[in-house]
Design an enzyme around this catalytic site. Structure first.
Site, PDB file in Angstrom:
ATOM      1  N   GLU B  60       0.901  -0.787  -0.150  1.00 58.30           N
ATOM      2  CA  GLU B  60       0.065   0.254  -0.234  1.00 58.30           C
ATOM      3  C   GLU B  60       0.886   1.106   0.469  1.00 58.30           C
ATOM      4  OE1 GLU B  60      -0.416  -2.488   1.487  1.00 58.30           O
ATOM      5  OE2 GLU B  60      -2.508  -3.385   0.523  1.00 58.30           O
ATOM      6  N   GLN B  82      -7.156  -2.111  -1.462  1.00 63.26           N
ATOM      7  CA  GLN B  82      -7.963  -3.188  -1.705  1.00 63.26           C
ATOM      8  C   GLN B  82      -9.587  -3.462  -0.510  1.00 63.26           C
ATOM      9  OE1 GLN B  82      -7.337  -8.033  -1.866  1.00 63.26           O
ATOM     10  NE2 GLN B  82      -7.353  -6.859  -4.138  1.00 63.26           N
ATOM     11  N   PHE B  83      -9.324  -3.352   0.607  1.00 68.29           N
ATOM     12  CA  PHE B  83      -9.921  -2.658   1.459  1.00 68.29           C
ATOM     13  C   PHE B  83      -9.284  -1.220   2.519  1.00 68.29           C
ATOM     14  CE2 PHE B  83     -11.285  -7.036   0.562  1.00 68.29           C
ATOM     15  CZ  PHE B  83     -12.414  -7.015   1.204  1.00 68.29           C
ATOM     16  N   ALA B  84     -10.529  -0.852   2.996  1.00 65.70           N
ATOM     17  CA  ALA B  84      -9.761   0.497   4.204  1.00 65.70           C
ATOM     18  C   ALA B  84      -8.947  -0.260   4.572  1.00 65.70           C
ATOM     19  CB  ALA B  84     -11.519   1.589   3.982  1.00 65.70           C
ATOM     20  N   TYR B  86      -6.828  -1.662   5.144  1.00 70.53           N
ATOM     21  CA  TYR B  86      -5.338  -2.165   4.516  1.00 70.53           C
ATOM     22  C   TYR B  86      -4.771  -0.764   4.087  1.00 70.53           C
ATOM     23  CZ  TYR B  86      -7.271  -6.816   5.199  1.00 70.53           C
ATOM     24  OH  TYR B  86      -7.829  -7.746   5.973  1.00 70.53           O
ATOM     25  N   HIS B 129     -12.299  -6.409   7.782  1.00 69.96           N
ATOM     26  CA  HIS B 129     -12.790  -6.327   6.267  1.00 69.96           C
ATOM     27  C   HIS B 129     -13.976  -5.485   6.441  1.00 69.96           C
ATOM     28  CE1 HIS B 129      -9.926  -9.155   5.794  1.00 69.96           C
ATOM     29  NE2 HIS B 129     -10.211  -9.035   4.200  1.00 69.96           N
TER      30      HIS B 129
END
Lengths: 410, 337
Positions: B60, B82-84, B86, B129
């Site tokens: 990231e 991909q996911f907030a 992360y 997630h």
């Protein structure tokens, strides 16, 4: 079943601490001219040995020897000498200005002048450096106005950064000098992104990333190498190993187990290790890496072996963690003295002319400082307007910032 | 007018902008060949080639850091996390670099980039997630934070974000990707096709940043919501019969304070909703501003219905998520208080 003994933690220590006798015996230094010069399209794995050696051109006698001799015109070398001397004189003046309270902070690059000053000369217009706070030589070597740098250091009315940035965190887009951030390592992966953008756009411009050996421990160093490895953008990744990260020896950054050039091996990025105090070696090695980038052959990592001769910053006292004599004992010497000696050996320079040039440079720096001070210093004279504090947070000032500015009565 | 899911609307916004502006590049983990784990970038690599839409290493900080460099060069990167949940390894690049580049260089360098990140809970996503980290962005000077609640806005706001000269964090409530969700997990899923805001014009249009939308007009209480909670608020108003005025903020920074003040001065009451945890959440900022600007119009304390101050749990999802029942209780308390 083997007997279990108590484990112990290895914490690296420098060979000597204050009061001790400087010792650089652990640094293996090959003779000048001894390291081969591979073709620029060499495969990374075919030059792993160069990541553990040191490319050098100038020998003890001041002669240029071996396959890396860039065979530069003496006038070019004199310009290089001048740039390094100017950088050092500028540093000395600004350090003094800090001591006089004209600014809050300063950082010298004493002993490292050759790296930035020589590297810059291999770049072209439109290329972009992503420097740290210790590459002022990139600007000074291209005759960027000293007054401009000083106005930033003094945070005065002519500071192009409007007093927002700590001294030495310059920004000079037209000089190919990206805005310096206080956060270490961040610009390394940005350099890779910039180079990716150039490649995506079918441009011909290249980028150069800069990092100190201490900051190679930051995660962005790894991110940069992974991205450079994957996309092979036109970027030269410079690691300036000056042996010290404030008070921490380079062994605390992992330098005891491997060289910093060797870091590139695991990423499949060709890497070189070079004498950072040898102006000719820096020019030649930089030219090699720049050519690789321009020919779309991908990234190169270069570890420049040098020594941080001065304090980390104006807020630092190195005598508390290393011997005072250590910089004099540095086996790769002083970059200015070495190039000066080479020019004298060539018969195109003399002590007299050197002394004269030193005097000219000091005069030039002094005049630049006088001009800068006319526009104010940190605590005296004209300063950037308070209202500009609210500008450039966003392109357009949003309502909440307009309200806050009004709250201040402006 | 074509009806799209939020996924299709986001993909269409990217498609429109990639066709319109060669500087727009789209990248992230699994974004290229595969088309994204949520299908938001499906077909873009095939259409525009791998140098415009590509997969990245799982890094990231690398994704955002490279995007900052690309934006400084002059491209318009649209990066995906991909996911907030992360985004944290990329947070230094967002806060210290993207957000401050224009300021610290006095405009010499800028970072016109968009970082898209699916956010929010209600999907049994557990701790990593489900997060709603918007307050970690709204607290940062120099970035804009956007969160759509429907396909129409998702497309228009994303196009506006890509065209914006400032860095934008674009939060996509993944619970809303395929259909609206009113906070009743026991009810069958509803597709977007039955919702009027799934109508998304073809081609280029924008929903301007910094403008809230009134989703339901009312006189009894103002509800400030965004993302999934807009739909929860609508259900709660319906179920309780409280005549709530529901504002979908859409952009958190810059905030449409005029719309908020107008509504609260009319209703005299205010309930703030978000999925994110309560303490120092964005609701605290909203509450402070309403108190400062509407004090003499307030007839009851400002209430907040939020996620609890715990990590997002797995099994206890529906005790954690601020569903329609909890919101309904707050609406009643606000109008009775």
């Amino acid at each position: 079943m083997t007997e279990r003994r108590p484990l112990s933690l290895h914490v690296p220590e420098p060979p000597v601490r204050p009061g001790g006798k400087p010792d650089f015996s652990r640094l293996a230094i090959p003779q000048a001219g001894a390291v081969r010069r591979p073709p620029v399209d060499v495969a990374a794995h075919d030059i792993h040995d160069l990541g553990y050696s040191i490319i050098r051109v100038l020998n003890r006698q001041g002669e240029a020897v071996g396959p890396w001799d860039p065979k530069l015109d003496p006038e070019v070398l004199k310009a290089g000498l001048r740039a390094m001397m100017k950088t050092r004189a500028f540093d000395a003046r600004m350090m003094m200005a800090q001591r006089q309270g004209k600014t809050s902070f300063y950082m010298q690059c004493t002993g490292e002048e050759a790296i930035a000053c020589a590297f810059q000369m291999e770049l072209g217009k439109g290329d972009m450096n992503f420097p740290t706070y210790r590459q002022q030589g990139l600007l000074i070597a291209q005759d960027w106005p000293l007054t401009d740098l000083m106005c930033q250091i003094f945070s005065n009315e002519k500071d192009r950064l409007r007093g927002r940035q700590l001294p030495v965190l310059y920004s000079a887009r037209e000089a190919g000098f990206f805005s310096v951030s206080g956060n270490l390592g961040t610009q390394y992966v940005q350099a890779v992104g910039w180079a990716m953008a150039s490649a995506i756009s079918g441009d011909t411009r290249i980028a150069a990333g800069w990092i100190g050996e201490g900051s190679t421990a930051e995660s962005d160093f790894h991110s940069a190498l992974v991205f450079a490895s994957v996309y092979r953008p036109p970027v030269v990744l410079n690691v300036v190993n000056n042996q010290w990260a404030i008070s921490s020896p380079q062994t605390v950054a992992g330098g005891e187990s491997a060289t910093f050039a060797a870091r590139a091996h695991g990423y499949g990025i060709p890497s070189l290790r070079a004498d950072g105090n040898d102006y000719l070696a820096v020019r030649a090695v930089a030219a090699w890496a720049v050519e690789r980038a321009r020919r779309n052959l991908g990234p190169t990592l270069i570890e420049w072996v040098t020594y941080r001769a001065g304090p980390h910053s104006s807020s630092d006292d190195p005598s508390r963690y290393r011997p005072k004599e250590e910089s004099d004992a540095w086996p790769l010497g002083d970059p200015i003295e070495r190039l000066k000696k080479h020019l004298i050996v060539l018969g195109t320079w003399s002590e007299e002319r050197h002394t004269q040039m030193q005097a000219e440079i000091e005069e030039e720096v002094l005049l630049a400082q006088r001009e800068a001070e006319r526009h104010g210093t940190l605590h005296d004279g004209p300063r950037p307007s308070t209202a500009t504090m609210f500008e450039d947070v966003f392109k357009e000032m949003p309502r909440h910032l307009r309200e806050q500015r009004q709250e201040l009565g402006i | 007018m074509p009806r799209r899911t939020m996924i299709e609307a986001i993909r269409d916004a990217l498609d429109v902008m990639m066709a319109r502006d060669p500087r727009v590049v789209v990248f992230g983990e699994d974004v290229g060949y595969f088309g994204g784990v949520f299908r938001c970038t499906e077909g873009l690599q095939r259409k525009y080639g791998p140098s415009r839409c590509f997969d990245t290493p799982i890094s990231e900080s690398g994704i955002v850091g490279a995007a900052v460099g690309m934006a400084a060069y002059g491209l318009r990167p649209v990066a995906e996390i991909q996911f907030a949940d992360y985004m944290y390894p990329g947070y230094d690049q967002i806060v210290s670099e993207a957000a401050r580049l224009r300021y610290r260089s006095a405009g010499e360098f800028t970072a016109p980039l968009v970082v898209r990140m699916p956010c929010g809970g209600g999907i049994f996503g557990g701790q990593t997630h489900s997060q709603s980290p918007e307050a970690l962005f709204t607290h940062v000077c120099g970035i804009k934070t956007v969160i759509p609640s429907n396909p129409h806005d998702a497309k228009g706001l994303l196009i506006a974000s890509i065209e914006d000269e400032d860095p934008v964090i674009f939060l996509e409530p993944k619970r809303l990707y395929n259909g609206p969700f009113d906070g009743h997990p026991e009810k069958p899923a509803v597709p977007w096709s039955r919702h009027p805001l799934s109508e998304t014009p073809e081609g280029h249009y924008t929903v301007p940043l910094g403008q809230a939308a009134v989703r339901r007009e009312g006189a009894a209480v103002t509800v400030l919501a965004y993302g999934t909670m807009v739909h929860v608020a609508e259900a709660a108003a319906e179920e309780t019969g409280v005549d709530a005025e529901i504002l979908d903020l859409r952009t958190l920074v810059p905030l449409d304070i005029d719309a908020i003040v107008r509504s609260v001065r009319k209703t005299g009451r205010c309930v703030i909703l978000h999925e994110a945890t309560r303490t120092s959440g964005f609701g605290a900022e909203l509450s402070a501003q309403v108190q400062e600007r509407c004090f003499w119009h307030l007839e009851a304390p400002i209430l907040r219905v939020t996620g609890w101050d715990t990590p997002y749990p797995h099994a206890q999802e529906w005790d954690y998520f601020p569903g329609a029942a909890r919101v309904g209780r707050a609406l009643r308390a606000a109008v009775e208080g």
